[in-house]
Design an enzyme around this catalytic site. Structure first.
Site, PDB file in Angstrom:
ATOM      1  N   ASP A 105       0.799  -1.235   0.000  1.00  0.00           N
ATOM      2  CA  ASP A 105       0.000   0.000   0.000  1.00  0.00           C
ATOM      3  C   ASP A 105       0.830   1.282   0.000  1.00  0.00           C
ATOM      4  O   ASP A 105       0.390   2.323   0.529  1.00  0.00           O
ATOM      5  CB  ASP A 105      -0.980  -0.011   1.181  1.00  0.00           C
ATOM      6  CG  ASP A 105      -2.160  -0.921   0.886  1.00  0.00           C
ATOM      7  OD1 ASP A 105      -2.595  -0.973  -0.283  1.00  0.00           O
ATOM      8  OD2 ASP A 105      -2.634  -1.597   1.816  1.00  0.00           O
ATOM      9  N   ASP A 165      -7.246  -3.848  -5.339  1.00  0.00           N
ATOM     10  CA  ASP A 165      -6.958  -2.529  -4.756  1.00  0.00           C
ATOM     11  C   ASP A 165      -5.610  -1.975  -5.221  1.00  0.00           C
ATOM     12  O   ASP A 165      -5.403  -0.762  -5.286  1.00  0.00           O
ATOM     13  CB  ASP A 165      -6.914  -2.588  -3.218  1.00  0.00           C
ATOM     14  CG  ASP A 165      -7.907  -3.544  -2.597  1.00  0.00           C
ATOM     15  OD1 ASP A 165      -8.308  -4.504  -3.267  1.00  0.00           O
ATOM     16  OD2 ASP A 165      -8.263  -3.348  -1.427  1.00  0.00           O
TER      17      ASP A 165
HETATM   18  N1  GLY Z   1      -7.526  -1.539   0.334  1.00  0.00           N
HETATM   19  C1  GLY Z   1      -8.249  -2.082   1.427  1.00  0.00           C
HETATM   20  C2  GLY Z   1      -9.657  -1.695   1.434  1.00  0.00           C
HETATM   21  O1  GLY Z   1     -10.180  -1.140   0.471  1.00  0.00           O
HETATM   22  O2  GLY Z   1     -10.297  -1.965   2.441  1.00  0.00           O
END
Ligand code: GLY
Length: 392
Positions: A105, A165
Site C-alpha cells: 500500500d 486494490d
Molecule cells: N484496500 C483495502 C480496502 O479497500 O479496504
C-alpha cells in the site's frame, strides 16, 4: 438506468467543499502530530500514530483542503500547508525507519501525502519519501507470475497473490519513473496491471478481490474474496477500485483495452446499485436487504469516472459524467456529514470490513466513516469543481 436521479449542482459542490475544508481545519489540533484512524467509532475518528495503510488519506484531505483554501479561504491556507509539511516529515521518517511498510500500500500512503506535497508546494522531502516508497513497493514484485504481492511474507505460497486494490498503488511507480528517469518502476507497474486485469475481471465484469498464482510456475491459480460477502460475489469496494484502477491504467499505459474494461466494470457497478445509488458493502445485496452500505465505494467510483471521461467523447462522456454527478448528489444529500456535532468525518455509512457466513473477514469499521471514504469524497468534489491535477 437512474435517468431521473438528480445530479449535484455547482452550488452544492461548493457547499460540500466549504464544509469539508472547515471540517478538516477544525480537526487539525487533534490530527497534526497524529493521524486519523482508518475508521471512526460512533462516527468519530480517534488519533493514531503514522503506522497503518490508511494514514495518507488524512494528509490527502489536508492537501485538498489547502488547494480549496488557496482559492476560497486564503486565511486558512498557510496553516493547512504547515500541517501538510509536518505530515511529510512523518512519512519520510516512516519510510526511513521502515515502520509498517512490508505490504503493497505504498501508493495509498505516499501519493496523496508526499507526491501531493511535492506537486503542490515543491516539497523536496515529499519527493525523497515518495521515491523511497516506490523503491519499497517494487521489492514486492514477483517476476514469476509478474505481479506485486499484496500482503505478508514473500516466500509463502499462501501469500502468493495480488489484490484489485493495488491498481491504485501503481501511479506512484509511474511518477517515480518520471522523476528519476529510471524506467524500472513503470515496467513493473505495467506488468502488474496486465496480470491483474487479466485475472481479477470475470467474464461478466464483476471482479475478484484477490487472485492467487502458482509460486513455482507463475500460472494463475484461483480467485478468492477477502473482504467481500462470498467467493464469486462482487465486493463493492473491490469493484470501485476496479473502476478507478482501470481509468488510471488507461491514463498511464494508453492501452485501449483498459477503456473497455473500465466500461464493463463500471456498468456492472451501476447495474447493481440500490435505488438511492449508494452501494451496500457487497453488490450481492440490494434494496430490502438488512446490510450495511459502503458509501466510500460511491466516491471512489465517481473519481474513476471523472478520470476516464477525460478520454471519452460524446454520449459516453456525458453518461459517465452524469453517473458520477448522480453518485455525488446521493452522497451529498443523504450520507455527507453536515453538522460537526454528529461526526468529525465527512461521509457516514461506510464499511471497512464486514464478517459474513462465507468469509473470515474481520469485523470492524462497519457503518462508520472511513478515511478513504472522506478523502475520495473530497477528491471527487474537487474534480467537479476545477481542472484538478492528480496526486495519483
Ligand atoms: N484496500 C483495502 C480496502 O479497500 O479496504
Amino acid at each position: 438506468m437512474f435517468e431521473n436521479m438528480p445530479v449535484i449542482t455547482d452550488d452544492e459542490i461548493k457547499e460540500a467543499l466549504d464544509f469539508s475544508t472547515k471540517q478538516v481545519v477544525s480537526n487539525l489540533p487533534e490530527f497534526t502530530y497524529k493521524f486519523q484512524k482508518a475508521y471512526s467509532e460512533d462516527n468519530f475518528y480517534q488519533p493514531i500514530e503514522n503506522n497503518y495503510w490508511t494514514t495518507g488519506f488524512w494528509t490527502g484531505e489536508v492537501w485538498l483542503a489547502y488547494e480549496y483554501a488557496l482559492e476560497h479561504a486564503p486565511h486558512l491556507a498557510e496553516e493547512l500547508k504547515k500541517v501538510g509539511e509536518i505530515h511529510i516529515d512523518s512519512f519520510l521518517d516512516r519510510i526511513d525507519r521502515k515502520i509498517e511498510v512490508e505490504h503493497h500500500d505504498m501508493g495509498f500512503l505516499y501519493s496523496p501525502s508526499c507526491v501531493a506535497g511535492y506537486k503542490l508546494i515543491g516539497s523536496e522531502k515529499g519527493k525523497e519519501a515518495a521515491i523511497k516508497a516506490a523503491e519499497q513497493l517494487i521489492t514486492r514484485y514477483h517476476p514469476i507470475g509478474e505481479f506485486i504481492q499484496a500482503w505478508g511474507a514473500m516466500d509463502e505460497p499462501g501469500n502468493y497473490r495480488l489484490i484489485i486494490d493495488c491498481l491504485l498503488n501503481l501511479p506512484l511507480l509511474y511518477w517515480a519513473s518520471e522523476e528519476t528517469g529510471d524506467l524500472k518502476y513503470r515496467e513493473i507497474a505495467e506488468k502488474h496491471i496486465h496480470t491483474a486485469i487479466k485475472n481479477v475481471i470475470r467474464d461478466d465484469y464483476s471482479t475478484w478481490h484477490t487472485f492467487f498464482f502458482n509460486m513455482q510456475t507463475g500460472e494463475p491459480d484461483h480467485g478468492e474474496t477477502c473482504q467481500g460477502y462470498r467467493n464469486g460475489s462482487a465486493w463493492a469496494r473491490g469493484q470501485a477500485w476496479g473502476i478507478y484502477g482501470s481509468a488510471l491504467a488507461y491514463r498511464y499505459t494508453g492501452r485501449k483495452e483498459y477503456v473497455e474494461i473500465f466500461k464493463g466494470v463500471t456498468n456492472y457497478f451501476m447495474e447493481h446499485l440500490p435505488k438511492d445509488m449508494v452501494p451496500f458493502w457487497d453488490l450481492e445485496f440490494t434494496d430490502g436487504d438488512d446490510q450495511p452500505r459502503d458509501s466510500s465505494s460511491a466516491s471512489i467510483a465517481a473519481c474513476g469516472m471523472l478520470e476516464m471521461i477525460k478520454s471519452l467523447d460524446g454520449e459516453e462522456k456525458a453518461l459517465y459524467k452524469k453517473y458520477a454527478m448522480q453518485l455525488m448528489k446521493a452522497l451529498f444529500d443523504n450520507y455527507a456529514v453536515k453538522d460537526p456535532s454528529v461526526s468529525n468525518g465527512l461521509v457516514l455509512h461506510s464499511t471497512y470490513s464486514n464478517r459474513s457466513p462465507y468469509n473470515t473477514c474481520n469485523h470492524y469499521g462497519v457503518d462508520e466513516c472511513n478515511s478513504w471514504g472522506d478523502y475520495f469524497y473530497m477528491e471527487a468534489l474537487t474534480r467537479l469543481h476545477k481542472d484538478w491535477k492528480l496526486y495519483w
